[in-house]
Design an enzyme around this catalytic site. Structure first.
Site, PDB file in Angstrom:
ATOM      1  N   LYS A 196       0.839  -1.196   0.000  1.00  0.00           N
ATOM      2  CA  LYS A 196       0.000   0.000   0.000  1.00  0.00           C
ATOM      3  C   LYS A 196       0.876   1.248   0.000  1.00  0.00           C
ATOM      4  O   LYS A 196       1.542   1.560   0.982  1.00  0.00           O
ATOM      5  CB  LYS A 196      -0.900   0.044   1.242  1.00  0.00           C
ATOM      6  CG  LYS A 196      -1.934   1.156   1.121  1.00  0.00           C
ATOM      7  CD  LYS A 196      -2.496   1.604   2.443  1.00  0.00           C
ATOM      8  CE  LYS A 196      -1.683   2.676   3.108  1.00  0.00           C
ATOM      9  NZ  LYS A 196      -1.622   3.968   2.417  1.00  0.00           N
ATOM     10  N   GLY A 249       7.812   4.258   7.591  1.00  0.00           N
ATOM     11  CA  GLY A 249       7.021   5.445   7.910  1.00  0.00           C
ATOM     12  C   GLY A 249       7.464   6.002   9.245  1.00  0.00           C
ATOM     13  O   GLY A 249       8.584   5.746   9.710  1.00  0.00           O
ATOM     14  N   SER A 250       6.585   6.743   9.873  1.00  0.00           N
ATOM     15  CA  SER A 250       6.952   7.424  11.116  1.00  0.00           C
ATOM     16  C   SER A 250       7.029   6.429  12.283  1.00  0.00           C
ATOM     17  O   SER A 250       6.368   5.396  12.282  1.00  0.00           O
ATOM     18  CB  SER A 250       5.916   8.496  11.430  1.00  0.00           C
ATOM     19  OG  SER A 250       4.638   7.893  11.499  1.00  0.00           O
ATOM     20  N   THR A 251       7.839   6.794  13.267  1.00  0.00           N
ATOM     21  CA  THR A 251       7.955   5.951  14.461  1.00  0.00           C
ATOM     22  C   THR A 251       6.598   5.837  15.158  1.00  0.00           C
ATOM     23  O   THR A 251       6.233   4.778  15.674  1.00  0.00           O
ATOM     24  CB  THR A 251       9.026   6.532  15.409  1.00  0.00           C
ATOM     25  OG1 THR A 251      10.278   6.498  14.711  1.00  0.00           O
ATOM     26  CG2 THR A 251       9.147   5.741  16.694  1.00  0.00           C
ATOM     27  N   GLU A 252       5.850   6.932  15.107  1.00  0.00           N
ATOM     28  CA  GLU A 252       4.531   6.950  15.752  1.00  0.00           C
ATOM     29  C   GLU A 252       3.615   5.857  15.175  1.00  0.00           C
ATOM     30  O   GLU A 252       3.009   5.078  15.916  1.00  0.00           O
ATOM     31  CB  GLU A 252       3.948   8.330  15.466  1.00  0.00           C
ATOM     32  CG  GLU A 252       2.725   8.707  16.187  1.00  0.00           C
ATOM     33  CD  GLU A 252       2.163   9.998  15.555  1.00  0.00           C
ATOM     34  OE1 GLU A 252       2.864  10.670  14.763  1.00  0.00           O
ATOM     35  OE2 GLU A 252       0.999  10.294  15.869  1.00  0.00           O
ATOM     36  N   GLY A 254       4.658   3.325  13.374  1.00  0.00           N
ATOM     37  CA  GLY A 254       5.347   2.052  13.631  1.00  0.00           C
ATOM     38  C   GLY A 254       4.936   1.471  14.970  1.00  0.00           C
ATOM     39  O   GLY A 254       4.684   0.268  15.118  1.00  0.00           O
ATOM     40  N   GLU A 271      11.014   0.281   9.401  1.00  0.00           N
ATOM     41  CA  GLU A 271      11.947   1.324   8.936  1.00  0.00           C
ATOM     42  C   GLU A 271      11.320   2.656   9.329  1.00  0.00           C
ATOM     43  O   GLU A 271      10.381   3.122   8.678  1.00  0.00           O
ATOM     44  CB  GLU A 271      12.115   1.248   7.415  1.00  0.00           C
ATOM     45  CG  GLU A 271      12.629  -0.093   6.912  1.00  0.00           C
ATOM     46  CD  GLU A 271      14.130  -0.258   7.085  1.00  0.00           C
ATOM     47  OE1 GLU A 271      14.766   0.627   7.690  1.00  0.00           O
ATOM     48  OE2 GLU A 271      14.657  -1.278   6.633  1.00  0.00           O
ATOM     49  N   CYS A 305      14.321  10.210   5.762  1.00  0.00           N
ATOM     50  CA  CYS A 305      14.398   9.599   7.089  1.00  0.00           C
ATOM     51  C   CYS A 305      15.798   9.726   7.672  1.00  0.00           C
ATOM     52  O   CYS A 305      15.972   9.909   8.866  1.00  0.00           O
ATOM     53  CB  CYS A 305      13.983   8.145   7.011  1.00  0.00           C
ATOM     54  SG  CYS A 305      14.868   7.265   5.718  1.00  0.00           S
ATOM     55  N   GLU A 403      12.027  14.752  15.016  1.00  0.00           N
ATOM     56  CA  GLU A 403      12.191  14.737  13.560  1.00  0.00           C
ATOM     57  C   GLU A 403      11.303  15.835  12.962  1.00  0.00           C
ATOM     58  O   GLU A 403      10.093  15.864  13.208  1.00  0.00           O
ATOM     59  CB  GLU A 403      11.755  13.374  13.031  1.00  0.00           C
ATOM     60  CG  GLU A 403      11.973  13.208  11.551  1.00  0.00           C
ATOM     61  CD  GLU A 403      11.534  11.836  11.033  1.00  0.00           C
ATOM     62  OE1 GLU A 403      10.435  11.385  11.406  1.00  0.00           O
ATOM     63  OE2 GLU A 403      12.264  11.244  10.236  1.00  0.00           O
TER      64      GLU A 403
HETATM   65  P1  NAD Z   1       3.353   7.767   8.025  1.00  0.00           P
HETATM   66  O1  NAD Z   1       3.835   6.908   9.136  1.00  0.00           O
HETATM   67  O2  NAD Z   1       2.367   8.802   8.330  1.00  0.00           O
HETATM   68  O3  NAD Z   1       2.709   6.881   6.863  1.00  0.00           O
HETATM   69  C1  NAD Z   1       3.408   5.836   6.249  1.00  0.00           C
HETATM   70  C2  NAD Z   1       2.414   4.878   5.625  1.00  0.00           C
HETATM   71  O4  NAD Z   1       1.641   4.290   6.650  1.00  0.00           O
HETATM   72  C3  NAD Z   1       1.424   5.500   4.650  1.00  0.00           C
HETATM   73  O5  NAD Z   1       1.193   4.589   3.601  1.00  0.00           O
HETATM   74  C4  NAD Z   1       0.176   5.661   5.493  1.00  0.00           C
HETATM   75  O6  NAD Z   1      -1.020   5.617   4.742  1.00  0.00           O
HETATM   76  C5  NAD Z   1       0.255   4.465   6.399  1.00  0.00           C
HETATM   77  N1  NAD Z   1      -0.391   4.658   7.703  1.00  0.00           N
HETATM   78  C6  NAD Z   1      -0.514   5.801   8.426  1.00  0.00           C
HETATM   79  N2  NAD Z   1      -1.149   5.557   9.583  1.00  0.00           N
HETATM   80  C7  NAD Z   1      -1.409   4.227   9.588  1.00  0.00           C
HETATM   81  C8  NAD Z   1      -2.034   3.367  10.520  1.00  0.00           C
HETATM   82  N3  NAD Z   1      -2.499   3.820  11.678  1.00  0.00           N
HETATM   83  N4  NAD Z   1      -2.135   2.077  10.208  1.00  0.00           N
HETATM   84  C9  NAD Z   1      -1.643   1.599   9.040  1.00  0.00           C
HETATM   85  N5  NAD Z   1      -1.056   2.357   8.131  1.00  0.00           N
HETATM   86  C10 NAD Z   1      -0.931   3.664   8.396  1.00  0.00           C
HETATM   87  O7  NAD Z   1       4.687   8.337   7.373  1.00  0.00           O
HETATM   88  P2  NAD Z   1       4.828   9.391   6.220  1.00  0.00           P
HETATM   89  O8  NAD Z   1       4.407  10.720   6.764  1.00  0.00           O
HETATM   90  O9  NAD Z   1       4.175   8.876   4.993  1.00  0.00           O
HETATM   91  O10 NAD Z   1       6.406   9.349   5.981  1.00  0.00           O
HETATM   92  C11 NAD Z   1       7.308  10.042   6.746  1.00  0.00           C
HETATM   93  C12 NAD Z   1       7.958   9.159   7.806  1.00  0.00           C
HETATM   94  O11 NAD Z   1       8.545   8.006   7.203  1.00  0.00           O
HETATM   95  C13 NAD Z   1       9.094   9.864   8.500  1.00  0.00           C
HETATM   96  O12 NAD Z   1       9.023   9.653   9.884  1.00  0.00           O
HETATM   97  C14 NAD Z   1      10.343   9.191   7.928  1.00  0.00           C
HETATM   98  O13 NAD Z   1      11.470   9.266   8.754  1.00  0.00           O
HETATM   99  C15 NAD Z   1       9.864   7.799   7.713  1.00  0.00           C
HETATM  100  N6  NAD Z   1      10.691   7.096   6.737  1.00  0.00           N
HETATM  101  C16 NAD Z   1      11.565   6.124   7.165  1.00  0.00           C
HETATM  102  C17 NAD Z   1      12.385   5.476   6.267  1.00  0.00           C
HETATM  103  C18 NAD Z   1      13.358   4.413   6.714  1.00  0.00           C
HETATM  104  O14 NAD Z   1      13.845   3.671   5.873  1.00  0.00           O
HETATM  105  N7  NAD Z   1      13.661   4.300   7.988  1.00  0.00           N
HETATM  106  C19 NAD Z   1      12.324   5.795   4.912  1.00  0.00           C
HETATM  107  C20 NAD Z   1      11.430   6.782   4.507  1.00  0.00           C
HETATM  108  C21 NAD Z   1      10.612   7.426   5.428  1.00  0.00           C
END
Ligand code: NAD
Length: 807
Positions: A196, A249-252, A254, A271, A305, A403
């Site tokens: 997704k 995605g975000s740690t939150e 995660g 990640e 990230c 961040e």
């Molecule tokens: P996000 O966590 O808001 O969203 C990431 C994905 O998760 C999206 O597809 C979103 O639709 C989905 N999502 C959001 N809430 C969800 C939930 N409750 N349940 C299931 N899926 C959910 O992150 P973002 O704003 O899209 O990206 C930015 C973040 O990603 C930053 O914190 C960045 O550091 C991190 N990031 C990490 C890496 C890495 O390799 N460590 C790489 C790129 C980005």
């Protein structure tokens, strides 16, 4: 270009507009009427509820690029079902056959590279210079590289197999790249996937769907793409079929997924976010370091990230460095992402734009000084922000800790290398670090001590499929890329042989009789002539339980064997503190020393083999032969890990360009362990020996077979194990103690060998600081056949250090 403009440009020696053509990409959008379905089972499938979301061009915030399907439960079910149906034949294909498909994907993406690059710039807002020269080439490299793993899998990963369907969720900052990082290793290994993308950047994934369908002819169901928002993401990770969830995605979020999947038995790769240090020493080549900063924080508008978002500069050069940096910032060009001469494009979405500007306000309110070049014009009508620098920052301020995920750099100073390391590690994250010094000793020493999955020396933001990428601490766990990344999409054969049960198959019994301090301080002489005291091993000494509680260990027939201490929260705290204190010097110790200690421990155990065998029979009711066999295996296991201590090292990863990437297998840190109830001696020794061989320190809690743990304490004490490296507690309720360990912020990993409920509880609790977890989920592990690999992999995390060379 008209003559007047040309003349004035020549006059000013300034850049003229150099837009990349978007016509082919617009044609592709038009071909779909700018409306997209899901890609399921090799075909477009409209959303079951018929609802769509829009995705916009962030450089022209009112322009809708396309309507994308909003995934519902039915859609997710259909996609997972397609992946499940496709799995048997995909995983049975020869590695060579799969390799040809991956190679086909690489070739097809290369053929359409420009359309992908333009589409990514339109949908994400990042400059074409980056999508053309970094995102798309790295995607292609990833598919080539993993075609290689598919080809060689049978030789390179004997005893490993794909697990089935993998659920994958990715963010918006590198939409196409993250998709490749997830899909390529998973399908190379023989898994099938449902992925997704983020709701704000789904288009390159959908273009890939077209390519897979029409040019690669990938078998239906191997890759399924579901679009939607966080609700769709939730339905995907909650789906019972996938054996694994990989999330970027975000740690939150995660943390939410960690909690939401607790107890499900699903494997996770996380990640997550970062706040990576960019450290500049006086010994650095300052001009290169300035270019490094630009690349470190203004690449992708800082929405990276691993962005070098915390600039740590050695005090003596601080003012000079900041002046040079400001001069360089004045030269950065913010503008139309499709302009080939633009350095910074648009922030991806309104929400992120708001978050960044709010964080700037917080920085100012907390007393930091904000600077933006006054000559950088941001176009109107899009989410543009200028490069931003904060000085006068205190390490504890919000902008130095959180961040920001935008083009905002914060600066701190340090005096000595050790202060630099301390500042660098003063964050809950551990994704990456960039170190600038021409002095190799300083650079490598800092690289070793910084807590981060990737360290770039005199460079930054370099990526290659051969070098795994992933975090330490709250930046997550698991790796994408490299050999290490392949282990994360494979299961080993031990999983097949894990028998299901509630983890309480052992025969010993616990009676929970509480005793007074007077009773417990005495030594209890058990009927088998084995003397027991109740003390714990904490920080190298025998320590009484905090509350003087104790419980009795009895034989299956109910005979009293020993009275042992009952641990509480304070005992856990003390044990974790001891383990943490011991960690730095154990980490610095030589692998040879660790091997010697393990050999010596084995020798001391061998000297007491009869006593241990008798105790095992007494506790578990097993036959004397079985007990002797377990003791012999335990001795051999200590030899195993003594042997591996100086052999499970690392690799030099063969990446592109003039760089060595040194892949080190570093310890995870302090590992909390809820000991297994079956094979009490072999189980206990396997996990402790693997953990400490790899330079971790451990806090172990033993339950019904605490007598064996206590016996071991005596042997450990005579085996030269440094104080605090092994800490052992006992409890009649080891699951409750494991929960306390799992909640402790200073523990880096928790291993739980017990029932399903306890596994769930520790997985939930681990989310507080995103500890690595290994739980048995009620399966009874066969410690006699468990792969050494598995223990060694669990005991380590890969740090990749990029070292440039060449003059
Ligand atoms: P996000 O966590 O808001 O969203 C990431 C994905 O998760 C999206 O597809 C979103 O639709 C989905 N999502 C959001 N809430 C969800 C939930 N409750 N349940 C299931 N899926 C959910 O992150 P973002 O704003 O899209 O990206 C930015 C973040 O990603 C930053 O914190 C960045 O550091 C991190 N990031 C990490 C890496 C890495 O390799 N460590 C790489 C790129 C980005």
């Amino acid at each position: 270009m008209n003559r007047e403009l040309l003349a004035s440009l020549i006059d000013r020696l300034d850049y003229g507009p150099a837009p990349e053509s978007e016509s082919k990409t617009r044609e592709w959008l038009k071909g779909h009427d700018s409306t997209f379905s899901h890609y399921i089972n090799g075909a477009w499938q409209p959303p079951k509820n018929g609802r769509h979301l829009t995705t916009i061009n962030p450089a022209k915030s009112n322009e809708v690029l396309a309507e994308i399907a909003l995934g519902t439960k039915e859609d997710v079910d259909a996609a997972v079902d397609a992946a499940k149906q496709a799995f048997p034949s995909w995983s049975m294909l020869s590695g060579h056959h799969r390799a040809r498909y991956l190679y086909g994907i690489a070739r097809a993406v290369a053929k359409h590279a420009r359309i992908f690059a333009v589409l990514e710039s339109l949908d994400n807002g990042k400059p074409i210079r980056e999508t053309r020269d970094i995102d798309v080439p790295v995607v292609i490299r990833h598919f080539y590289y993993h075609a290689g793993w598919a080809q060689t899998m049978e030789q390179e990963f004997p005893g490993y197999r794909p697990g089935g369907v993998i659920a994958q969720i990715i963010p918006w900052n590198f939409p196409f790249l993250m998709l490749a990082w997830k899909i390529a290793p998973a399908i190379a290994a023989g898994n099938t996937v449902v992925i997704k993308p983020s709701k704000s950047t789904p288009l390159t994934a959908l273009l890939l769907a077209d390519v897979l369908m029409n040019e690669v002819n990938l078998p239906p169901g191997v890759v399924n793409i579901i679009t939607g928002d966080s609700r769709t993401g939730t339905m995907l990770y909650e789906h019972p079929i996938p054996w694994k969830v990989t999330f970027t995605g975000s740690t939150e979020v995660g943390r939410i997924i960690r909690k939401g999947t607790a107890g499900s038995g699903k494997h996770l790769t996380m990640e997550l976010g970062g706040k990576s240090p960019f450290i500049v020493f006086e010994s650095a080549d300052l001009d290169s370091a300035i270019e490094g900063v630009v690349n470190g924080i203004w690449f992708n508008e800082g929405q990276v990230c691993c962005a070098g978002s915390r600039l740590l500069v050695q005090e003596g050069i601080h003012n000079d460095f900041i002046n040079r940096l400001k001069r360089r910032m004045r030269k950065l060009r913010v503008g139309n992402p499709l302009d080939k001469a633009v350095d910074m494009g648009a922030i991806n979405n309104a929400e992120q734009f708001k978050k960044i500007t709010e964080m700037m306000e917080v920085g100012k309110k907390e007393g930091a000084v904000m600077w933006q070049p006054d000559n950088v014009d941001c176009p109107k009508g899009g989410y543009f922000l200028p490069p931003t620098l904060f000085t006068n920052v205190e390490p504890s301020q919000t902008i130095a800790q959180e961040e920001i995920f935008g083009p905002v750099l914060v600066t701190l100073t340090f005096r000595t290398p050790s202060e630099a390391i301390q500042l660098a590690n003063n964050t809950r994250y551990g994704l990456a670090a960039s170190i600038w010094s021409q002095d190799i000793d300083t650079a490598m020493d800092v690289a070793r001590k910084v807590k981060a999955g990737t360290v770039w020396i005199n460079s930054t933001n370099l990526f290659d499929a051969a070098a795994g990428f992933g975090g330490y601490r709250e930046s997550g766990y698991g790796r994408e890329g490299g050999r290490e990344g392949m282990y994360d999409v494979l299961l080993d054969d031990d999983h097949r042989s894990d028998s299901t049960g509630d983890g309480h198959g052992a025969k010993g019994m616990v009676s929970l009789g509480r005793q007074t301090r007077e009773e417990a301080t005495g030594t209890v002489v058990a009927s088998h002539g084995v003397d027991r005291t109740f003390r714990f091993l904490i920080g190298g000494t025998l320590v009484r339980p905090d509350q003087a509680g104790s419980y009795s260990v009895t034989s299956p027939a109910g005979e009293l064997l020993a009275v042992v201490g009952e641990a509480n929260r304070k005992d856990v705290r003390n044990a974790v503190e001891a383990a943490r204190r011991a960690f730095p010097s154990w980490f610095e110790s030589s692998a040879h020393l660790r091997a010697q200690i393990l050999f010596f421990w084995a020798e001391n155990l061998a000297a007491e083999r009869e006593r241990f065998a008798r105790a095992l029979t007494a506790q578990t009711g097993c036959t004397p032969d079985a007990a002797q066999a377990e003791v012999e295996q335990a001795i051999s296991r200590l030899f195993d890990f003594a042997a591996y201590a100086d052999k499970f090292g690392g690799t030099v990863q063969p990446v592109l360009g003039r760089r060595l990437v040194v892949g080190l297998r570093e310890p995870v840190g302090v590992i909390g362990i809820r000991a297994s109830d079956n094979s009490p001696l072999l189980g206990l020794i396997s996990v402790i020996a693997a953990g400490i061989a790899m330079a971790n320190t451990v806090v172990v809690v033993a339950g019904i077979h605490a007598m064996t743990a206590m016996d071991l304490v005596q042997v450990i004490q005579h085996s030269d194990v440094p104080a605090g490296v092994i800490n052992i507690l006992t409890s009649a309720q080891p699951d409750a103690i494991a929960k306390i360990i799992a909640e402790h912020e200073d523990v880096d990993a928790i291993w739980f060998f017990g029932n399903t409920e306890g596994s769930k509880v520790v997985e939930e609790a681990s989310s507080s600081n995103m500890k690595q977890t290994w739980v048995s989920d009620g399966r009874q592990i066969d410690w006699s056949t468990l792969k050494r690999d598995r223990l060694l992999l669990k005991s380590t995390q890969v740090k990749n250090i990029w070292v440039p060379y060449g003059v």
